[in-house]
Design a protein around this motif. Structure first.
Motif, PDB file in Angstrom:
ATOM      1  N   LEU A   1      -6.671  15.223 -58.545  1.00  0.00           N
ATOM      2  CA  LEU A   1      -5.898  16.466 -58.660  1.00  0.00           C
ATOM      3  C   LEU A   1      -6.518  17.350 -59.726  1.00  0.00           C
ATOM      4  CD1 LEU A   1      -2.327  14.851 -58.762  1.00  0.00           C
ATOM      5  CD2 LEU A   1      -3.470  15.777 -56.752  1.00  0.00           C
ATOM      6  N   GLN A   2      -6.059  18.595 -59.735  1.00  0.00           N
ATOM      7  CA  GLN A   2      -6.351  19.553 -60.796  1.00  0.00           C
ATOM      8  C   GLN A   2      -5.008  20.032 -61.340  1.00  0.00           C
ATOM      9  OE1 GLN A   2      -9.270  20.664 -62.155  1.00  0.00           O
ATOM     10  NE2 GLN A   2     -10.516  19.310 -60.858  1.00  0.00           N
ATOM     11  N   LEU A   3      -4.669  19.620 -62.574  1.00  0.00           N
ATOM     12  CA  LEU A   3      -3.373  19.967 -63.163  1.00  0.00           C
ATOM     13  C   LEU A   3      -3.518  21.190 -64.043  1.00  0.00           C
ATOM     14  CD1 LEU A   3      -1.950  16.439 -64.109  1.00  0.00           C
ATOM     15  CD2 LEU A   3      -1.621  17.769 -62.015  1.00  0.00           C
ATOM     16  N   LEU A   4      -2.613  22.137 -63.863  1.00  0.00           N
ATOM     17  CA  LEU A   4      -2.626  23.395 -64.624  1.00  0.00           C
ATOM     18  C   LEU A   4      -1.813  23.218 -65.897  1.00  0.00           C
ATOM     19  CD1 LEU A   4      -3.507  26.407 -64.588  1.00  0.00           C
ATOM     20  CD2 LEU A   4      -1.294  26.899 -63.508  1.00  0.00           C
ATOM     21  N   SER A   5      -2.370  23.670 -67.019  1.00  0.00           N
ATOM     22  CA  SER A   5      -1.682  23.570 -68.301  1.00  0.00           C
ATOM     23  C   SER A   5      -1.026  24.895 -68.645  1.00  0.00           C
ATOM     24  CB  SER A   5      -2.664  23.168 -69.404  1.00  0.00           C
ATOM     25  OG  SER A   5      -3.596  24.216 -69.640  1.00  0.00           O
ATOM     26  N   ASP A   6      -0.301  24.922 -69.771  1.00  0.00           N
ATOM     27  CA  ASP A   6       0.394  26.137 -70.166  1.00  0.00           C
ATOM     28  C   ASP A   6      -0.551  27.215 -70.689  1.00  0.00           C
ATOM     29  OD1 ASP A   6      -0.347  24.805 -72.431  1.00  0.00           O
ATOM     30  OD2 ASP A   6       1.530  25.128 -73.508  1.00  0.00           O
ATOM     31  N   ASP A   7      -1.797  26.830 -71.044  1.00  0.00           N
ATOM     32  CA  ASP A   7      -2.769  27.830 -71.505  1.00  0.00           C
ATOM     33  C   ASP A   7      -3.667  28.326 -70.378  1.00  0.00           C
ATOM     34  OD1 ASP A   7      -4.266  25.591 -71.027  1.00  0.00           O
ATOM     35  OD2 ASP A   7      -4.918  25.311 -73.110  1.00  0.00           O
ATOM     36  N   GLY A   8      -3.388  27.929 -69.143  1.00  0.00           N
ATOM     37  CA  GLY A   8      -4.145  28.410 -67.999  1.00  0.00           C
ATOM     38  C   GLY A   8      -5.326  27.553 -67.611  1.00  0.00           C
ATOM     39  N   ASN A   9      -5.665  26.554 -68.415  1.00  0.00           N
ATOM     40  CA  ASN A   9      -6.783  25.684 -68.085  1.00  0.00           C
ATOM     41  C   ASN A   9      -6.366  24.620 -67.080  1.00  0.00           C
ATOM     42  OD1 ASN A   9      -8.528  26.996 -69.889  1.00  0.00           O
ATOM     43  ND2 ASN A   9      -7.764  25.768 -71.613  1.00  0.00           N
TER      44      ASN A   9
END
Length: 385
Positions: free
Chosen positions: A250-258
């Motif tokens: 998967l590719q998990l999105l963080s709160d800083d957009g990364n």
């Protein structure tokens, strides 16, 4: 504890002597028949279920038919009115068994080296867990102490470590990443509504700036690596380097957009059941809960979390036992292990609860003072008139 045992033994002898004398003076009652054969007067009583029998044959028949162990449940609750000398001696034996088992465990831990864990730290530095961070006298290494301190100061979450021999402690791979000032959790996800197969699994390497809901939708939408085509020309050596077949990339999105690459280790069998049961349900329509620690087992209390918010914002003011466990339901549960469930809409800090209680008491005191002043004023006015 020896003096306690001696006092119990003396009390038992006195109680037994008294009841023996009373039994000799009481009139003889009609004999009770054996509950198994219903023919011969009973001589024995089963310690487990108190069934009366007349012989060894009837006792064995009773145990096989009723699936009875013949042993008394030493931890069962006994009313004070029913507490007698036999119950006291049973408790006495129970305490002796605990003392003996504790000594055996200490010896085994010493032989296996568990109790010989020495921590590297400065001279005079306390390397054990404080009372609020876990069981007393559980040693922590430097990394664990750093995780506990950083989590409390920068994430407002309390981490409690368990003894080294506990399986949950061995599964914990949580770390603190100083460069990014965040926790990378070991995360457990449980779906109690699923029965018939293991309904929970553990994920490692979950950044606390990511969303659990993003992980959930990614698991349900992505295909397992078992279904991916193999690369052309790959040899046996190259195939061994590929990812495990039960992982979901998967590719998990963080709160800083990364975005962070993540490999989910959800079992393939459980994944199929999850897709059948939850694939058509939006994430926000599910009930996401974490259990509140430090409460009695017969008062299970859970707190709702928002799966579409970073995990660190949902764990604030909570106590985590090694690592967080997130429970997912299609609807709010009403019972847990036979006990009524209490669900809080939001996680509240203990300090906020204390402040609210203090404010409420202050308001009550102010109201009492105002009533007293008003009453005195009325009395004074009556006297003047």
């Amino acid at each position: 504890m020896r003096h306690i045992y001696e006092a119990l033994a003396v009390a038992y002898i006195e109680d037994y002597t008294y009841h023996t004398r009373m039994a000799d003076t009481e009139p003889k009652t009609e004999a009770i028949l054996c509950e198994q054969c219903q023919q011969i007067p009973a001589k024995y009583k089963c310690p487990g279920c108190l069934v009366r029998t007349c012989s060894l044959a009837c006792s064995k028949t009773h145990k096989s038919e009723a699936n009875c162990s013949g042993q008394r449940d030493k931890a069962v609750f006994v009313k004070r009115a029913d507490y007698d000398a036999n119950t006291m001696m049973s408790d006495y034996g129970f305490l002796q068994d605990l003392t003996r088992d504790h000594a055996l465990l200490l010896r085994d831990a010493h032989e296996q080296g568990v109790a010989q864990v020495k921590q590297k730290g400065r001279a005079g530095q306390n390397n054990t867990v404080s009372h609020g961070d876990g069981p007393p006298n559980v040693p922590l290494d430097r990394s664990q102490r750093n995780i506990v301190t950083r989590a409390k100061e920068q994430r407002q979450v309390m981490i409690r470590y368990m003894s080294p021999g506990i399986k949950r402690h061995q599964q914990n791979k949580t770390i603190w990443v100083s460069a990014k000032s965040r926790l990378v959790w070991t995360l457990e996800i449980a779906i109690p509504e699923i029965t018939g197969l293991p309904n929970k699994w553990i994920e490692n390497g979950f950044h606390d700036v990511c969303q659990v809901g993003n992980l959930w939708t990614g698991i349900l939408s992505e295909q397992s690596n078992a279904n991916e085509p193999k690369a052309d020309g790959g040899d046996e050596k190259g195939s061994r380097k590929r990812a495990r077949t039960d992982e979901v990339r998967l590719q998990l999105l963080s709160d800083d957009g990364n975005k962070y690459p993540f490999k989910s280790s959800v079992p393939a069998e459980l994944l199929q059941v999850l897709k059948q049961k939850f694939s058509k349900l939006p994430v926000e329509d599910l009930v996401w809960l974490i259990r509140i620690q430090n409460l009695p087992a017969n008062k299970p209390t859970f707190c709702k979390i928002d799966p579409l918010q970073p995990l660190y914002t949902q764990l604030r003011y909570q106590t985590v036992l090694e690592f967080p466990t997130v429970y997912v339901y299609s609807q709010e549960p009403t019972t847990w292990d036979g006990h009524a469930v209490t669900i809080q809409e939001h996680c509240v800090a203990e300090n906020d609860t204390e402040d609210a209680a203090i404010a409420a008491n202050s308001d009550k005191e102010a109201a009492v003072v105002e009533c007293a002043i008003a009453a005195n004023s009325d009395k004074e006015a009556a006297v003047v008139e």
